[in-house]
Design a protein around this motif. Structure first.
Motif, PDB file in Angstrom:
ATOM      1  N   UNK A   1     -18.874 -17.403 -34.108  1.00 43.34           N
ATOM      2  CA  UNK A   1     -19.244 -18.610 -33.378  1.00 43.34           C
ATOM      3  C   UNK A   1     -20.047 -18.249 -32.137  1.00 43.34           C
ATOM      4  N   UNK A   2     -20.983 -19.135 -31.769  1.00 46.55           N
ATOM      5  CA  UNK A   2     -21.807 -18.893 -30.594  1.00 46.55           C
ATOM      6  C   UNK A   2     -22.158 -20.186 -29.886  1.00 46.55           C
ATOM      7  N   UNK A   3     -22.587 -20.016 -28.619  1.00 50.68           N
ATOM      8  CA  UNK A   3     -23.147 -21.112 -27.816  1.00 50.68           C
ATOM      9  C   UNK A   3     -24.491 -20.631 -27.301  1.00 50.68           C
ATOM     10  N   UNK A   4     -25.469 -21.506 -27.317  1.00 50.70           N
ATOM     11  CA  UNK A   4     -26.793 -21.170 -26.780  1.00 50.70           C
ATOM     12  C   UNK A   4     -26.901 -21.699 -25.363  1.00 50.70           C
ATOM     13  N   UNK A   5     -27.419 -20.857 -24.455  1.00 59.14           N
ATOM     14  CA  UNK A   5     -27.592 -21.212 -23.049  1.00 59.14           C
ATOM     15  C   UNK A   5     -28.892 -20.620 -22.522  1.00 59.14           C
ATOM     16  N   UNK A   6     -29.945 -21.376 -22.442  1.00 57.08           N
ATOM     17  CA  UNK A   6     -31.210 -20.955 -21.816  1.00 57.08           C
ATOM     18  C   UNK A   6     -31.670 -19.563 -22.238  1.00 57.08           C
ATOM     19  N   UNK A   7     -31.917 -19.371 -23.527  1.00 60.68           N
ATOM     20  CA  UNK A   7     -32.393 -18.087 -24.021  1.00 60.68           C
ATOM     21  C   UNK A   7     -31.313 -17.041 -24.191  1.00 60.68           C
ATOM     22  N   UNK A   8     -30.078 -17.432 -23.953  1.00 57.65           N
ATOM     23  CA  UNK A   8     -28.930 -16.532 -24.106  1.00 57.65           C
ATOM     24  C   UNK A   8     -28.058 -17.063 -25.237  1.00 57.65           C
ATOM     25  N   UNK A   9     -27.491 -16.141 -25.996  1.00 57.58           N
ATOM     26  CA  UNK A   9     -26.560 -16.514 -27.050  1.00 57.58           C
ATOM     27  C   UNK A   9     -25.214 -15.875 -26.707  1.00 57.58           C
ATOM     28  N   UNK A  10     -24.232 -16.723 -26.477  1.00 54.60           N
ATOM     29  CA  UNK A  10     -22.896 -16.268 -26.096  1.00 54.60           C
ATOM     30  C   UNK A  10     -22.033 -16.262 -27.353  1.00 54.60           C
ATOM     31  N   UNK A  11     -21.660 -15.064 -27.806  1.00 53.17           N
ATOM     32  CA  UNK A  11     -20.794 -14.943 -28.971  1.00 53.17           C
ATOM     33  C   UNK A  11     -19.353 -15.098 -28.505  1.00 53.17           C
ATOM     34  N   UNK A  12     -18.654 -16.092 -29.044  1.00 51.72           N
ATOM     35  CA  UNK A  12     -17.329 -16.447 -28.534  1.00 51.72           C
ATOM     36  C   UNK A  12     -16.166 -16.068 -29.440  1.00 51.72           C
ATOM     37  N   UNK A  13     -16.406 -15.982 -30.750  1.00 50.94           N
ATOM     38  CA  UNK A  13     -15.290 -15.732 -31.668  1.00 50.94           C
ATOM     39  C   UNK A  13     -15.822 -15.229 -33.001  1.00 50.94           C
ATOM     40  N   UNK A  14     -15.136 -14.254 -33.580  1.00 47.73           N
ATOM     41  CA  UNK A  14     -15.482 -13.741 -34.909  1.00 47.73           C
ATOM     42  C   UNK A  14     -14.223 -13.727 -35.765  1.00 47.73           C
ATOM     43  N   UNK A  15     -14.402 -14.046 -37.035  1.00 46.70           N
ATOM     44  CA  UNK A  15     -13.247 -14.087 -37.933  1.00 46.70           C
ATOM     45  C   UNK A  15     -13.693 -13.850 -39.368  1.00 46.70           C
TER      46      UNK A  15
ATOM     47  N   UNK B   1     -31.251 -10.720 -31.803  1.00 44.90           N
ATOM     48  CA  UNK B   1     -32.208  -9.835 -31.135  1.00 44.90           C
ATOM     49  C   UNK B   1     -33.628 -10.135 -31.605  1.00 44.90           C
ATOM     50  N   UNK B   2     -33.809 -10.379 -32.891  1.00 48.15           N
ATOM     51  CA  UNK B   2     -35.137 -10.676 -33.437  1.00 48.15           C
ATOM     52  C   UNK B   2     -35.688 -11.996 -32.888  1.00 48.15           C
ATOM     53  N   UNK B   3     -34.808 -12.919 -32.530  1.00 48.10           N
ATOM     54  CA  UNK B   3     -35.216 -14.200 -31.958  1.00 48.10           C
ATOM     55  C   UNK B   3     -35.516 -14.080 -30.457  1.00 48.10           C
ATOM     56  N   UNK B   4     -35.246 -12.914 -29.883  1.00 46.36           N
ATOM     57  CA  UNK B   4     -35.491 -12.701 -28.462  1.00 46.36           C
ATOM     58  C   UNK B   4     -34.406 -13.268 -27.567  1.00 46.36           C
ATOM     59  N   UNK B   5     -33.245 -13.541 -28.135  1.00 45.50           N
ATOM     60  CA  UNK B   5     -32.139 -14.098 -27.344  1.00 45.50           C
ATOM     61  C   UNK B   5     -31.355 -12.972 -26.666  1.00 45.50           C
ATOM     62  N   UNK B   6     -30.983 -13.175 -25.421  1.00 45.52           N
ATOM     63  CA  UNK B   6     -30.124 -12.227 -24.716  1.00 45.52           C
ATOM     64  C   UNK B   6     -28.707 -12.422 -25.223  1.00 45.52           C
ATOM     65  N   UNK B   7     -28.090 -11.345 -25.646  1.00 47.17           N
ATOM     66  CA  UNK B   7     -26.755 -11.385 -26.243  1.00 47.17           C
ATOM     67  C   UNK B   7     -25.695 -11.247 -25.159  1.00 47.17           C
ATOM     68  N   UNK B   8     -24.743 -12.170 -25.177  1.00 46.35           N
ATOM     69  CA  UNK B   8     -23.601 -12.118 -24.264  1.00 46.35           C
ATOM     70  C   UNK B   8     -22.345 -11.992 -25.132  1.00 46.35           C
TER      71      UNK B   8
END
Length: 96
Positions: A27-41, A64-71
């Motif tokens: 699961x993720x949330x997008x925030x201004x060019x950032x992708x925050x990964x919140x949960x994996x299952x 990474x290919x989309x140019x999103x900063x990974x959090x």
């Protein structure tokens, strides 16, 4: 065994399918060019086959290919990033 990782914008997650069956999600949330990964299952029926790593690799490589900063707010995703190189990934580690 055929695996595929796809991004579902409307669900806010990456989905891993194995032979067409949903096996896991990140699961993720997008925030201004950032992708925050919140949960994996990964589902119980699919554990022990390295599918969590396949899911993490697919999701992180795509972000990474989309140019999103990974959090990596999710501990599993953070652990994966510490152990594996993801080409082109820009990571913004959460403050502890």
């Amino acid at each position: 065994m055929t695996t595929e990782v796809t991004r579902s914008e409307e669900r806010g997650r990456y989905e891993l399918t194995v032979d067409g069956a949903l096996a896991g999600v990140v699961e993720f949330r997008l925030r201004s060019g950032r992708i925050v990964f919140t949960h994996a299952e990964v589902g119980d029926a699919f554990e022990g086959r390295g599918l969590g790593s396949a899911l993490a690799k697919g999701a992180l490589t795509d972000a990474a290919a989309r140019g999103e900063t990974i959090v990596p707010a999710c501990p599993f995703i953070a652990r994966y990033l510490r152990r594996h190189d993801v080409p082109g990934a820009e990571v913004d580690w959460p403050k502890q």
